[in-house]
Design a protein around this motif. Structure first.
Motif, PDB file in Angstrom:
ATOM      1  N   TYR A   3       0.624  -1.265  -0.073  1.00  0.00           N
ATOM      2  CA  TYR A   3       0.068   0.095  -0.076  1.00  0.00           C
ATOM      3  C   TYR A   3       0.862   1.243   0.046  1.00  0.00           C
ATOM      4  O   TYR A   3       0.388   2.307   0.224  1.00  0.00           O
ATOM      5  N   GLN A   4       2.120   1.041  -0.348  1.00  0.00           N
ATOM      6  CA  GLN A   4       3.016   2.281  -0.436  1.00  0.00           C
ATOM      7  C   GLN A   4       2.681   3.237  -1.760  1.00  0.00           C
ATOM      8  O   GLN A   4       2.659   2.351  -2.920  1.00  0.00           O
ATOM      9  N   GLY A   5       2.045   4.231  -1.341  1.00  0.00           N
ATOM     10  CA  GLY A   5       1.582   5.283  -2.592  1.00  0.00           C
ATOM     11  C   GLY A   5       0.141   4.921  -3.045  1.00  0.00           C
ATOM     12  O   GLY A   5      -0.215   5.414  -3.949  1.00  0.00           O
ATOM     13  N   LYS A   9      -8.236   4.991   2.415  1.00  0.00           N
ATOM     14  CA  LYS A   9      -9.167   5.637   3.050  1.00  0.00           C
ATOM     15  C   LYS A   9      -9.436   4.946   4.456  1.00  0.00           C
ATOM     16  O   LYS A   9     -10.014   3.856   4.607  1.00  0.00           O
ATOM     17  N   GLY A  10      -8.753   5.277   5.470  1.00  0.00           N
ATOM     18  CA  GLY A  10      -8.914   4.331   6.755  1.00  0.00           C
ATOM     19  C   GLY A  10      -8.203   2.896   6.500  1.00  0.00           C
ATOM     20  O   GLY A  10      -7.073   2.982   6.105  1.00  0.00           O
ATOM     21  N   ASN A  11      -8.860   2.141   6.803  1.00  0.00           N
ATOM     22  CA  ASN A  11      -8.471   0.557   6.521  1.00  0.00           C
ATOM     23  C   ASN A  11      -8.956   0.055   5.020  1.00  0.00           C
ATOM     24  O   ASN A  11      -9.071  -1.252   4.839  1.00  0.00           O
ATOM     25  N   ILE A  12      -9.411   1.010   4.226  1.00  0.00           N
ATOM     26  CA  ILE A  12      -9.715   0.739   2.521  1.00  0.00           C
ATOM     27  C   ILE A  12      -8.986   1.311   1.672  1.00  0.00           C
ATOM     28  O   ILE A  12      -8.379   2.365   1.915  1.00  0.00           O
ATOM     29  N   PHE A  13      -8.475   0.352   0.812  1.00  0.00           N
ATOM     30  CA  PHE A  13      -7.288   0.650  -0.018  1.00  0.00           C
ATOM     31  C   PHE A  13      -7.847   0.414  -1.408  1.00  0.00           C
ATOM     32  O   PHE A  13      -8.491  -0.464  -1.768  1.00  0.00           O
ATOM     33  N   ILE A  83     -10.056  -4.336   1.903  1.00  0.00           N
ATOM     34  CA  ILE A  83     -10.453  -3.648   3.023  1.00  0.00           C
ATOM     35  C   ILE A  83     -10.064  -4.577   4.213  1.00  0.00           C
ATOM     36  O   ILE A  83      -9.828  -5.813   4.178  1.00  0.00           O
ATOM     37  N   LEU A  84      -9.354  -3.825   5.280  1.00  0.00           N
ATOM     38  CA  LEU A  84      -8.666  -4.454   6.195  1.00  0.00           C
ATOM     39  C   LEU A  84      -9.547  -4.495   7.381  1.00  0.00           C
ATOM     40  O   LEU A  84     -10.349  -3.775   7.741  1.00  0.00           O
ATOM     41  N   LEU A 122     -15.983   3.403  -4.299  1.00  0.00           N
ATOM     42  CA  LEU A 122     -15.081   3.860  -5.331  1.00  0.00           C
ATOM     43  C   LEU A 122     -15.096   5.256  -5.185  1.00  0.00           C
ATOM     44  O   LEU A 122     -14.011   6.067  -5.369  1.00  0.00           O
ATOM     45  N   PRO A 123     -16.415   6.012  -4.886  1.00  0.00           N
ATOM     46  CA  PRO A 123     -16.304   7.481  -4.888  1.00  0.00           C
ATOM     47  C   PRO A 123     -15.605   8.063  -3.757  1.00  0.00           C
ATOM     48  O   PRO A 123     -15.109   9.336  -3.853  1.00  0.00           O
ATOM     49  N   TYR A 124     -15.308   7.415  -2.812  1.00  0.00           N
ATOM     50  CA  TYR A 124     -14.574   7.936  -1.544  1.00  0.00           C
ATOM     51  C   TYR A 124     -13.155   8.191  -2.295  1.00  0.00           C
ATOM     52  O   TYR A 124     -12.329   9.218  -1.508  1.00  0.00           O
TER      53      TYR A 124
END
Length: 263
Positions: A3-5, A9-13, A83-84, A122-124
Motif C-alpha cells: 500500500y505504499q503510494g 481511506k482508513g482501512n480501505i485501499f 478492506i482490512l 469507489l467514490p471515496y
C-alpha cells in the motif's frame, strides 16, 4: 499488501497498477478482503496458484504468506479495492473460532450485496480529504455483516485470532523458500524465536538459512530460465531476489555464467 503510494481511506485501499506485471510477497497483520475491478490477480501460496478476474473477491487471512501478481487485461490497468479488518471490530461480529479453521485464502462467491458495497466505496477515492474514521468503521462493519450473511465459511478465517504455533520447519521452508522475508519473519511464521529458528534449521539442513535460501532460489530461477524459457526480468522477483543486479551477480557466482545465456 503493497500500500505504499496507494490511495488509502482508513482501512480501505485502492490499488491501480499500469505495469505489465507486478508481483510481491504478502503477509498481513490483519485479515483482508480484496475485490478485483479490472485486470487479473494471481495468488500463489507456495504450492498452488489461484487466478482471479474482474468481479472476483478473495479473503486473505492474517499471517498468511503468499505472493500476489497483478496483470492488466485488454490495456486496462489492474484495479482492485481492499478492506482490512481490525481485530476489535471483528470481535463485535464474531465469537472466537475454536473449531474448524480455514488454512488458506478463501474465494468469496459473487453476491449483489457485495457488488453494491464495493461500488459504493469507489467514490471515496475521488475525495482529497481523509475518510472520517467513524465512516470507515461503518463500511467495515457493513462488510462483515454482509459476509456473515452471505458466506458463512468466512467465520473460519475472520474469527481466528491465534498467533502462529510451532509447525514443521522443513515442510514450511520447502513450500515458501522463494519468498523474500527476513529470517525473523520466517521464525515467527513457524512459531519460533530467531535463535530457535536458526538452531532447528541447522539441525535439519546442516547449513545456515541464508546459504540454503540462496541456493534454492537460484536453482528455481535456473530451471525457469533455461528449461521453461522464461525471461530473466520475469523470474528474479518471483525467485525471491530484491533486484536484478543482485540476482545476476549471485547467479553467475553459483553457475559460472550469466542468466542471460539462455538463448
Amino acid at each position: 499488501m503493497e500500500y505504499q503510494g496507494a490511495p488509502i481511506k482508513g482501512n480501505i485501499f485502492l490499488s491501480c497498477s499500469k505495469q505489465t506485471h507486478y508481483s510481491r510477497e504478502v503477509i498481513l497483520s490483519q485479515h483482508a478482503l480484496l475485490h478485483v475491478f479490472d485486470g487479473e490477480l494471481r495468488v500463489h501460496n507456495g504450492t498452488a496458484e489461484k487466478v482471479y478476474h474482474s468481479g472476483d473477491t478473495v479473503l486473505i487471512p492474517r499471517n498468511y504468506l503468499c505472493r500476489l501478481s497483478k496483470y492488466p487485461v485488454n490495456e486496462k490497468p489492474f484495479k482492485s479495492i481492499s478492506i482490512l479488518f481490525p481485530e476489535e471490530q471483528i470481535r463485535k461480529h464474531f465469537e472466537p473460532n475454536t473449531g474448524k479453521k480455514h488454512s488458506g485464502h478463501l474465494t468469496i462467491a459473487p453476491h449483489p450485496l457485495l457488488e453494491s458495497l464495493f461500488s459504493s466505496l469507489l467514490p471515496y477515492f475521488d475525495m482529497h480529504e481523509e475518510l472520517p474514521a467513524d465512516l470507515a468503521a461503518i463500511k467495515i462493519d457493513e462488510t462483515m455483516t454482509i459476509l456473515k450473511k452471505v458466506y458463512q465459511p468466512t467465520s473460519e478465517v475472520l474469527a481466528t485470532f491465534d498467533e502462529p504455533g510451532k509447525i514443521d520447519l522443513g515442510e514450511y521452508m520447502e513450500q515458501h523458500y522463494m519468498y523474500n522475508l527476513p529470517l525473523e519473519k520466517f521464525g515467527y511464521l513457524t512459531g519460533r524465536s530467531l535463535t530457535t529458528f536458526k538452531k532447528d534449521f541447522k539441525h535439519i539442513y546442516q547449513t545456515t538459512p541464508g546459504k540454503w535460501l540462496t541456493q534454492k532460489r537460484l536453482a528455481l530461477a535456473h530451471y525457469q530460465i533455461f528449461v521453461q524459457k522464461k525471461k530473466v526480468t520475469d523470474v528474479y522477483l518471483d525467485a525471491g531476489f530484491e533486484n536484478l543486479s543482485h540476482f545476476s551477480f549471485a547467479f553467475k557466482k553459483q553457475y559460472g555464467y550469466s542468466p542471460t545465456n539462455n538463448k
